[in-house]
Design a protein around this motif. Structure first.
Motif, PDB file in Angstrom:
ATOM      1  N   TRP A 159       0.808  -1.212   0.000  1.00 11.65           N
ATOM      2  CA  TRP A 159       0.000   0.000   0.000  1.00 11.65           C
ATOM      3  C   TRP A 159       0.842   1.264   0.000  1.00 11.65           C
ATOM      4  CZ3 TRP A 159       1.079  -2.264   4.736  1.00 11.65           C
ATOM      5  CH2 TRP A 159       1.516  -1.405   5.754  1.00 11.65           C
ATOM      6  N   SER A 192       3.907   0.755   2.694  1.00 11.63           N
ATOM      7  CA  SER A 192       4.490  -0.489   3.189  1.00 11.63           C
ATOM      8  C   SER A 192       5.999  -0.527   2.965  1.00 11.63           C
ATOM      9  CB  SER A 192       3.811  -1.702   2.551  1.00 11.63           C
ATOM     10  OG  SER A 192       3.817  -1.615   1.138  1.00 11.63           O
ATOM     11  N   GLN A 241      -3.448   0.451   8.207  1.00  9.55           N
ATOM     12  CA  GLN A 241      -2.331   1.282   7.765  1.00  9.55           C
ATOM     13  C   GLN A 241      -2.188   2.529   8.641  1.00  9.55           C
ATOM     14  OE1 GLN A 241      -4.765   1.202   4.402  1.00  9.55           O
ATOM     15  NE2 GLN A 241      -4.647  -0.916   5.144  1.00  9.55           N
TER      16      GLN A 241
END
Length: 273
Positions: free
Chosen positions: A64, A82, A92
């Motif tokens: 992501w 990430s 996240q």
């Protein structure tokens, strides 16, 4: 498996690799604005910052890069990613009142894994706020998608894997202005066509549009545009979320239960492809 391969893939279990054997990976791409991002500021939710625990998350590959909720229609900085590595399905980094972000990717990934699907990767490239003009080719979110996906696919190629982009999941339209709302269908059609050309191995990528739920004529126009487009095409699906309108905790953002339900609806639509 050598250290180089582990480094490039993040957590090896994410791709269910029991050896160094190369795999063919199916890629599902998620993009959109704040409900795609998945806000967590609802004080009425129990522990909104985290989805319910599920042991399958550690087997689901996830990559992501998300952009800010603070800039609305202006330049939105990257708020979390990430770190250029493929990891496993998870919430996240957050921003402001949102301690984390997690959206429909969570339950979609879980349902897909529970159905027996393996060797797939979910790539998420979302932002908070902004009309569909940001997804026009050459604009911020379009370029962000290309950069994010290229980084992820490079990690796959370095590890010897091949891949195909099969599905685009889209949840956007709450911040469209009147002009953008009136061409929401056209804008999405162009987005899909351009990504099929510009993403590697994406020629036959299908699309699923999740409907927005806020009240208002402008939002009605977005919904109708997206629905009509899907009805005219065999490669695009649309599902409504108007029944979840009461679960917009601030009249705009879906609560925890609604996010999980939308992920399930994406899976149901995916299963019909």
């Amino acid at each position: 498996m050598d250290n180089k391969r582990i480094s490039s893939l993040g957590i090896a279990a994410a791709l269910t690799l029991s050896s160094a054997t190369a795999k063919h990976i199916e890629i599902i791409l998620l993009t959109g604005q704040s409900n795609s991002l998945g806000t967590t500021a609802n004080k009425k939710d129990t522990d909104p910052s985290k989805p319910p625990l599920d042991p399958s998350d550690k087997h689901i590959a996830f990559f992501w890069s998300n952009r800010s909720t603070a800039a609305a229609d202006g330049p939105a900085a990257i708020i979390g990613d990430s770190a250029g590595k493929i990891t496993t399905l998870q919430q996240q980094q957050g921003q402001g009142r949102n301690t984390t972000f997690w959206g429909p990717e969570i339950n979609f990934g879980r349902k897909l894994y529970a159905s027996g699907k393996r060797d797939f990767l979910i790539i998420k490239a979302s932002r908070g706020g902004g009309g569909n003009g940001h997804w026009v080719k050459g604009q911020q979110m379009y370029q962000h998608i290309l950069k994010t996906t290229n980084t992820a696919t490079e990690a796959l190629k370095q590890s010897g894997h091949t891949f195909t982009f099969t599905t685009l999941l889209y949840l956007q339209g709450e911040s469209d202005n009147n002009k953008e709302a009136q061409i929401a269908g056209q804008r999405f059609s162009e987005l899909l066509a351009n990504l099929r050309k510009d993403l590697p191995e994406a020629t036959n990528m299908q699309a699923i549009i999740g409907g927005i739920a806020p009240v208002g004529k402008k939002h009605d126009t977005v919904r109708e545009q997206q629905k009509q487009l899907a009805e005219s095409r065999s490669d695009i699906q649309y599902f409504s979320n108007l029944d979840l309108q009461k679960q917009l905790y601030d009249r705009l953002h879906f609560d925890k239960a609604a996010k999980l339900e939308i992920g399930h609806r994406y899976f149901q639509a995916y299963s019909k492809k």
